[in-house]
Design a protein around this motif. Structure first.
Motif, PDB file in Angstrom:
ATOM      1  N   HIS A   2       0.778  -1.120  -0.049  1.00  0.00           N
ATOM      2  CA  HIS A   2       0.066  -0.103  -0.072  1.00  0.00           C
ATOM      3  C   HIS A   2       0.920   1.333  -0.016  1.00  0.00           C
ATOM      4  O   HIS A   2       0.633   2.199  -0.637  1.00  0.00           O
ATOM      5  N   SER A  53      -4.882  -0.076  -3.654  1.00  0.00           N
ATOM      6  CA  SER A  53      -3.942   0.913  -4.094  1.00  0.00           C
ATOM      7  C   SER A  53      -3.048   0.375  -5.171  1.00  0.00           C
ATOM      8  O   SER A  53      -2.461   1.142  -5.845  1.00  0.00           O
ATOM      9  N   ALA A  58     -11.384   3.091   0.874  1.00  0.00           N
ATOM     10  CA  ALA A  58     -10.706   2.980  -0.505  1.00  0.00           C
ATOM     11  C   ALA A  58     -11.130   2.031  -1.373  1.00  0.00           C
ATOM     12  O   ALA A  58     -11.356   2.495  -2.753  1.00  0.00           O
ATOM     13  N   SER A  60     -10.170   8.718  -1.003  1.00  0.00           N
ATOM     14  CA  SER A  60      -9.026   8.237   0.027  1.00  0.00           C
ATOM     15  C   SER A  60      -7.834   8.567  -0.675  1.00  0.00           C
ATOM     16  O   SER A  60      -7.607   8.868  -1.717  1.00  0.00           O
TER      17      SER A  60
END
Length: 419
Positions: free
Chosen positions: A66, A129, A190, A405
């Motif tokens: 991440h 991510s 997210a 996010s």
């Protein structure tokens, strides 16, 4: 919902402060690169070295993936390969190919074959991510993680995550935890951005309603951490092991700050999505911040935030942990953006001054992860320097909006989209 530009001179608007945060971020990233192992990422010692017996752990691998993804998204060279390494590790040796889900350690080399919600939240965050970073294998990892959350951990009846299971999912732990649900809230924000599916924002609000607007609000806005399967508080949980790194006894001020920030992110995300958004999200965030400052800061006569408090708000574990101060700083910046109130500017500066003086290690690199009650570096709870995630996010959050996010916001910034 409105965000405010402070009428006073704020560090958030100061170019030199943003440059300082960026430089600190680069320093943190450079240190963390050494954590790479063949099967993922391991825990670095205080000098930034991997111990001889280092093992690739799922939590750190997910957090590093991440974190490195956010570095790559910003346009920093040298991190794409690290993101790909993390995605491959989470898709391979850390995953249970037979029963699904993720082990705590690659190939369950530690003998633990259980499946914990806390870890699965981080796997999904890492995958989301990596999707924003447009890395190979990320979409498949994300779909896998979402499927496990949907089919194993999410309880529609409870509006929260179940805590943990054995390997084949046939036995469930008779425990519910605020910590795993807090990180689920972070992850769900997210996922809402990456999937454009509003159900994640609905789920995040249900978690917050239970853990914060219900239990924490009834406990003077100090977060109740441990519950039985029916969500009845377990106030004596870990009384004999009060310094546990994940399930400590009593209340944890650092989590109060982390929840405060997440409530503001949730509010902003729901407003941005055009959803009905309760006014108590911001007021609960303010009360969480206020009450955890009051009971956590300098309560034993020395500066800093203590790790835990008992049910009479007396310090139990007086060590100062770096992640607690990272979250306090990030919460102060979020409340400052949301309200424009100068008290949050004062707290924001105070927390960073403390971190600069006591936590940042300019000799050996990264941050001391823990200080003793006299603010001297120690290793009683968290030895070494395995954690990039908290300090890295702490230097990113002040420069980003409350929604979307983090990874998605960084992607918009890198594309020149106003945020």
């Amino acid at each position: 919902m409105h965000t405010f530009q402070p009428a006073f001179s704020s560090w958030l608007n100061a170019p030199a402060h943003q440059q300082w945060l960026a430089a600190e971020g680069l320093r943190l990233l450079a240190f963390a690169k050494a954590s790479r192992l063949p099967e993922g990422f391991g825990n670095l010692d205080e000098k930034g070295r991997l111990p001889a017996n280092a093992r690739a752990e799922t939590m750190n691998t997910a957090r590093m993936t991440h974190s490195f993804a956010m570095a790559h998204i910003q346009g920093l060279p040298g991190f794409a390969e690290l993101v790909d390494h993390g995605v491959k590790a989470l898709s391979g040796p850390m995953r249970d190919a037979e029963h699904g889900g993720w082990f705590a350690v690659a190939e369950h080399q530690d003998g633990n074959t259980g499946k914990a919600a806390y870890l699965h939240a981080f796997v999904a965050l890492a995958a989301s991510s990596a999707v924003v970073a447009q890395r190979p294998g990320a979409h498949a990892l994300l779909a896998d993680a979402i499927n496990i959350i949907d089919t194993r951990f999410w309880s529609e009846e409870e509006g929260a995550l179940r805590e943990s299971f054995n390997r084949d999912w046939s036995e469930e732990e008779r425990y519910r935890g605020a910590n795993s649900n807090m990180h689920a809230t972070e992850t769900f924000l997210a996922l809402a951005d990456v999937t454009t599916d509003k159900r994640w924002l609905c789920r995040a609000q249900r978690i917050v309603e239970r853990v914060i607007h219900g239990h924490a609000a009834a406990n003077d806005y100090l977060v109740v951490e441990h519950f039985d399967r029916d969500w009845q508080p377990l106030r004596e949980y870990n009384h004999d092991n009060p310094a546990d790194g994940f399930r400590p006894y009593g209340t944890t001020p650092g989590h109060g700050f982390e929840w405060a920030r997440l409530l503001l992110h949730l509010e902003a995300a729901r407003v941005q999505a055009g959803m009905l958004t309760p006014g108590w999200l911001v007021t609960d965030a303010q009360k969480l911040f206020e009450h955890n400052c009051r009971h956590g800061w300098e309560v034993d006569g020395a500066p800093g935030l203590v790790y835990t408090l008992d049910w009479d708000n007396r310090p139990v574990v007086r060590h100062r942990l770096h992640w607690t101060h990272c979250e306090a700083s990030a919460a102060a910046s979020a409340l400052l953006k949301r309200t424009g109130d100068s008290q949050y500017e004062a707290w924001y500066r105070l927390f960073w001054e403390f971190c600069d003086r006591h936590f940042i290690d300019r000799e050996a690199g990264s941050w001391h992860h823990e200080l003793d009650p006299q603010n001297r570096a120690s290793a009683d709870i968290w030895p070494g320097k395995p954690d990039l995630y908290h300090a890295w996010q702490a230097v990113l959050i002040p420069g980003l909006p409350l929604a979307p996010s983090l990874a998605t916001a960084l992607g918009q910034v890198s594309q020149g989209v106003p945020v």
